[in-house]
Design a protein around this motif. Structure first.
Motif, PDB file in Angstrom:
ATOM      1  N   SER A  30       0.844  -1.188   0.000  1.00 24.23           N
ATOM      2  CA  SER A  30       0.000   0.000   0.000  1.00 24.23           C
ATOM      3  C   SER A  30       0.878   1.236   0.000  1.00 24.23           C
ATOM      4  N   ILE A  31       0.320   2.331  -0.530  1.00 21.42           N
ATOM      5  CA  ILE A  31       1.032   3.606  -0.572  1.00 21.42           C
ATOM      6  C   ILE A  31       0.237   4.653   0.183  1.00 21.42           C
ATOM      7  N   ASN A  32       0.901   5.358   1.092  1.00 21.40           N
ATOM      8  CA  ASN A  32       0.243   6.406   1.865  1.00 21.40           C
ATOM      9  C   ASN A  32       0.410   7.782   1.195  1.00 21.40           C
ATOM     10  N   ILE A  33       1.620   8.035   0.763  1.00 19.63           N
ATOM     11  CA  ILE A  33       1.951   9.332   0.178  1.00 19.63           C
ATOM     12  C   ILE A  33       2.911   9.102  -0.987  1.00 19.63           C
ATOM     13  N   MET A  34       2.699   9.857  -2.059  1.00 21.22           N
ATOM     14  CA  MET A  34       3.653   9.857  -3.155  1.00 21.22           C
ATOM     15  C   MET A  34       3.760  11.265  -3.679  1.00 21.22           C
ATOM     16  N   GLY A  35       4.951  11.641  -4.094  1.00 21.88           N
ATOM     17  CA  GLY A  35       5.097  13.011  -4.543  1.00 21.88           C
ATOM     18  C   GLY A  35       6.451  13.333  -5.115  1.00 21.88           C
ATOM     19  N   TRP A  36       6.623  14.612  -5.413  1.00 22.33           N
ATOM     20  CA  TRP A  36       7.844  15.133  -5.997  1.00 22.33           C
ATOM     21  C   TRP A  36       8.356  16.302  -5.157  1.00 22.33           C
ATOM     22  N   SER A  37       9.662  16.339  -4.982  1.00 22.89           N
ATOM     23  CA  SER A  37      10.327  17.460  -4.330  1.00 22.89           C
ATOM     24  C   SER A  37      11.478  17.911  -5.217  1.00 22.89           C
ATOM     25  N   ARG A  38      12.016  19.063  -4.913  1.00 22.99           N
ATOM     26  CA  ARG A  38      13.162  19.548  -5.675  1.00 22.99           C
ATOM     27  C   ARG A  38      14.132  20.271  -4.772  1.00 22.99           C
ATOM     28  N   GLN A  39      15.385  20.317  -5.206  1.00 18.30           N
ATOM     29  CA  GLN A  39      16.416  21.024  -4.455  1.00 18.30           C
ATOM     30  C   GLN A  39      17.301  21.785  -5.425  1.00 18.30           C
ATOM     31  N   ALA A  40      17.288  23.090  -5.273  1.00 16.60           N
ATOM     32  CA  ALA A  40      18.136  23.961  -6.079  1.00 16.60           C
ATOM     33  C   ALA A  40      19.472  24.173  -5.371  1.00 16.60           C
ATOM     34  N   PRO A  41      20.511  24.527  -6.094  1.00 20.29           N
ATOM     35  CA  PRO A  41      21.819  24.739  -5.459  1.00 20.29           C
ATOM     36  C   PRO A  41      21.745  25.764  -4.349  1.00 20.29           C
ATOM     37  N   GLY A  42      22.271  25.392  -3.188  1.00 22.74           N
ATOM     38  CA  GLY A  42      22.311  26.296  -2.059  1.00 22.74           C
ATOM     39  C   GLY A  42      21.001  26.462  -1.325  1.00 22.74           C
ATOM     40  N   GLU A  44      17.291  24.553   0.426  1.00 22.00           N
ATOM     41  CA  GLU A  44      16.765  23.339   1.023  1.00 22.00           C
ATOM     42  C   GLU A  44      15.810  22.644   0.049  1.00 22.00           C
ATOM     43  N   ARG A  45      15.661  21.340   0.252  1.00 23.30           N
ATOM     44  CA  ARG A  45      14.711  20.596  -0.563  1.00 23.30           C
ATOM     45  C   ARG A  45      13.297  21.074  -0.244  1.00 23.30           C
ATOM     46  N   GLU A  46      12.496  21.261  -1.282  1.00 22.82           N
ATOM     47  CA  GLU A  46      11.133  21.725  -1.082  1.00 22.82           C
ATOM     48  C   GLU A  46      10.150  20.796  -1.791  1.00 22.82           C
ATOM     49  N   LEU A  47       8.974  20.674  -1.191  1.00 24.74           N
ATOM     50  CA  LEU A  47       7.923  19.857  -1.777  1.00 24.74           C
ATOM     51  C   LEU A  47       7.337  20.582  -2.981  1.00 24.74           C
ATOM     52  N   VAL A  48       7.166  19.853  -4.074  1.00 24.95           N
ATOM     53  CA  VAL A  48       6.580  20.421  -5.282  1.00 24.95           C
ATOM     54  C   VAL A  48       5.132  19.985  -5.432  1.00 24.95           C
ATOM     55  N   ALA A  49       4.887  18.691  -5.305  1.00 23.19           N
ATOM     56  CA  ALA A  49       3.536  18.149  -5.434  1.00 23.19           C
ATOM     57  C   ALA A  49       3.481  16.821  -4.704  1.00 23.19           C
ATOM     58  N   ARG A  50       2.316  16.510  -4.138  1.00 24.50           N
ATOM     59  CA  ARG A  50       2.172  15.239  -3.490  1.00 24.50           C
ATOM     60  C   ARG A  50       0.721  14.790  -3.546  1.00 24.50           C
ATOM     61  N   LEU A  51       0.548  13.463  -3.550  1.00 15.51           N
ATOM     62  CA  LEU A  51      -0.767  12.851  -3.522  1.00 15.51           C
ATOM     63  C   LEU A  51      -0.929  12.183  -2.170  1.00 15.51           C
ATOM     64  N   ILE A  52      -1.923  12.613  -1.417  1.00 11.89           N
ATOM     65  CA  ILE A  52      -2.166  12.055  -0.098  1.00 11.89           C
ATOM     66  C   ILE A  52      -3.664  11.998   0.121  1.00 11.89           C
ATOM     67  N   THR A  89      14.774  25.521 -12.038  1.00  9.69           N
ATOM     68  CA  THR A  89      16.001  24.741 -12.144  1.00  9.69           C
ATOM     69  C   THR A  89      16.354  24.115 -10.800  1.00  9.69           C
ATOM     70  N   ALA A  90      16.510  22.807 -10.797  1.00  8.57           N
ATOM     71  CA  ALA A  90      16.779  22.069  -9.561  1.00  8.57           C
ATOM     72  C   ALA A  90      16.949  20.586  -9.895  1.00  8.57           C
ATOM     73  N   VAL A  91      17.377  19.844  -8.899  1.00 12.53           N
ATOM     74  CA  VAL A  91      17.311  18.381  -8.983  1.00 12.53           C
ATOM     75  C   VAL A  91      15.960  17.973  -8.411  1.00 12.53           C
ATOM     76  N   TYR A  92      15.239  17.185  -9.184  1.00 15.11           N
ATOM     77  CA  TYR A  92      13.907  16.757  -8.784  1.00 15.11           C
ATOM     78  C   TYR A  92      13.951  15.303  -8.303  1.00 15.11           C
ATOM     79  N   TYR A  93      13.279  15.085  -7.171  1.00 22.65           N
ATOM     80  CA  TYR A  93      13.258  13.764  -6.551  1.00 22.65           C
ATOM     81  C   TYR A  93      11.821  13.274  -6.389  1.00 22.65           C
ATOM     82  N   CYS A  94      11.580  12.019  -6.682  1.00 22.16           N
ATOM     83  CA  CYS A  94      10.283  11.434  -6.349  1.00 22.16           C
ATOM     84  C   CYS A  94      10.403  10.703  -5.010  1.00 22.16           C
ATOM     85  N   ASN A  95       9.281  10.540  -4.360  1.00 23.96           N
ATOM     86  CA  ASN A  95       9.266   9.952  -3.020  1.00 23.96           C
ATOM     87  C   ASN A  95       7.976   9.162  -2.833  1.00 23.96           C
ATOM     88  N   VAL A  96       8.091   7.998  -2.261  1.00 24.57           N
ATOM     89  CA  VAL A  96       6.919   7.169  -1.974  1.00 24.57           C
ATOM     90  C   VAL A  96       7.041   6.626  -0.554  1.00 24.57           C
TER      91      VAL A  96
END
Length: 119
Positions: A30-42, A44-52, A89-96
């Motif tokens: 089962s999945i509780n939360i899934m989403g995308w975050s991003r981190q730009a140089p210098g 902090e990582r920030e939440l972009v979108a999430r499904l909950i 512009t950032a590195v984008y990360y998915c998270n589950v």
């Protein structure tokens, strides 16, 4: 063990579009939360979108431009990014987060994919 593999990043001009993909594999029950975050140089990582709980939340900075979606049959989620700006512009990360078939909690991140918006 749950793994996430991202793809779709790259270089795009301002106003352009990209679609990121994140494919999940492993023993997922089962999945509780899934989403995308991003981190730009210098920054902090920030939440972009999430499904909950069946609802999708977006950061104010991307609302109306980015769209989160998922394909359950392919165990894949997407982030459609339109009207891209240099500040995206950032590195984008998915998270589950969820539970495996062995009832173990997992909180897994993808390896990250670079998105660069520049002319």
């Amino acid at each position: 063990q749950v793994q996430l593999v991202e793809s779709g990043g790259g270089l795009v001009q301002p106003g352009g579009s990209l679609r990121l993909s994140c494919a999940a594999s492993g023993s997922i029950s089962s999945i509780n939360i899934m989403g995308w975050s991003r981190q730009a140089p210098g920054k902090e990582r920030e939440l972009v979108a999430r499904l909950i709980s069946g609802a999708t939340d977006y950061a104010a900075s991307v609302k109306g431009r980015f769209t989160f979606s998922r394909d359950n049959a392919k165990n894949t989620m997407y982030l459609q990014m339109n009207s891209l700006k240099p500040e995206d512009t950032a590195v984008y990360y998915c998270n589950v987060r969820g539970y495996t078939r062995s009832s173990n909690f997992f909180d897994t991140w993808g390896q990250g994919t670079q998105v660069t918006v520049s002319s």
